[in-house]
Enzyme design. Structure first.
Site, PDB file in Angstrom:
ATOM      1  NE  ARG A 123      37.373  41.324  40.926  1.00  0.00           N
ATOM      2  CZ  ARG A 123      38.229  40.992  39.969  1.00  0.00           C
ATOM      3  NH1 ARG A 123      38.546  41.873  39.031  1.00  0.00           N
ATOM      4  NH2 ARG A 123      38.802  39.802  39.951  1.00  0.00           N
ATOM      5  NE  ARG A 156      34.912  37.178  39.883  1.00  0.00           N
ATOM      6  CZ  ARG A 156      35.590  37.548  38.792  1.00  0.00           C
ATOM      7  NH1 ARG A 156      34.943  37.849  37.706  1.00  0.00           N
ATOM      8  NH2 ARG A 156      36.901  37.620  38.805  1.00  0.00           N
TER       9      ARG A 156
END
Length: 211
Positions: A123, A156
């Protein structure tokens, strides 16, 4: 419609919420995005959240609930909304009930931990607008660049493979009990998450037609 999307981190809640949001023309309320917005605009709840974030602590329920309450009071939520990432705990769900908000349906995306681990490590997110992409399943038009605002995409910290296992453990301990909580109200509908993106969307829309 007032909806909640449940599922482990990486189950596809954000992606499906975005699609269903456009289909039903109601806003998606993402806890992470709201907190970032509250921090940026310097609201009272945002400043309280900043104290915890700056010290590396989790934002406590009372602050998250306050931020959500303020957001749901805005005009664009009058005809419905999708909650993505809230509630995460039973106390948060109870607080939502105390607000007098009558949720129509809770969509639970079921995905095995090993598939989650594979998904999450791929992601990429936009640090500015919060848009989410995936290096294999949801690529931006230009590699590494957000389609919506043109900023550089990042991975992240909590999407790094070594932290995913810990996040899943927290999910199973704190958030998964919400499945029983909403099953008891008769509002939980589970969807098999590992099928195709379109297949999951189709199933969610079928469920909502029956609500």
């Amino acid at each position: 419609m007032k909806l909640i999307f449940l599922g482990a981190p990486g189950a596809g809640k954000g992606t499906q919420a975005e699609i269903i949001s456009e289909h039903l023309n109601i806003p998606t309320i993402s806890t992470g995005n709201i907190i970032r917005e509250a921090l940026k605009s310097g609201t009272e709840m945002g400043l309280r959240a900043k104290e915890y974030i700056d010290s590396g602590k989790l934002v406590p329920d009372e602050v998250v609930i306050g931020i959500i309450r303020d957001r749901l009071a805005e005009d664009d939520c009058r005809d419905g909304f999708i909650l993505d990432g809230f509630p995460r705990t039973i106390p948060q769900a109870e607080a939502l009930d105390r607000m007098g908000i009558d949720i129509d349906c809770v969509i639970n995306l079921e995905v095995a931990d090993e598939i989650i681990a594979e998904r999450v490590s791929g992601r990429r997110v936009c640090p500015v607008c919060g848009a989410s992409y995936h290096i294999a399943n949801k690529k931006p038009a230009v590699d590494g660049v957000c389609d919506k605002c043109g900023n550089t995409l990042v991975q992240r910290k909590d999407d790094h493979p070594d932290t995913v296992k810990e996040r899943l453990q927290v999910y199973h301990e704190q958030t998964e009990p919400l499945k029983d909580y909403y099953t008891a109200t008769g509002k939980l509908a589970s969807v098999d998450g590992p099928t195709t993106l379109e297949g999951v969307t189709k199933r969610i829309l079928e469920i909502l037609q029956e609500v």
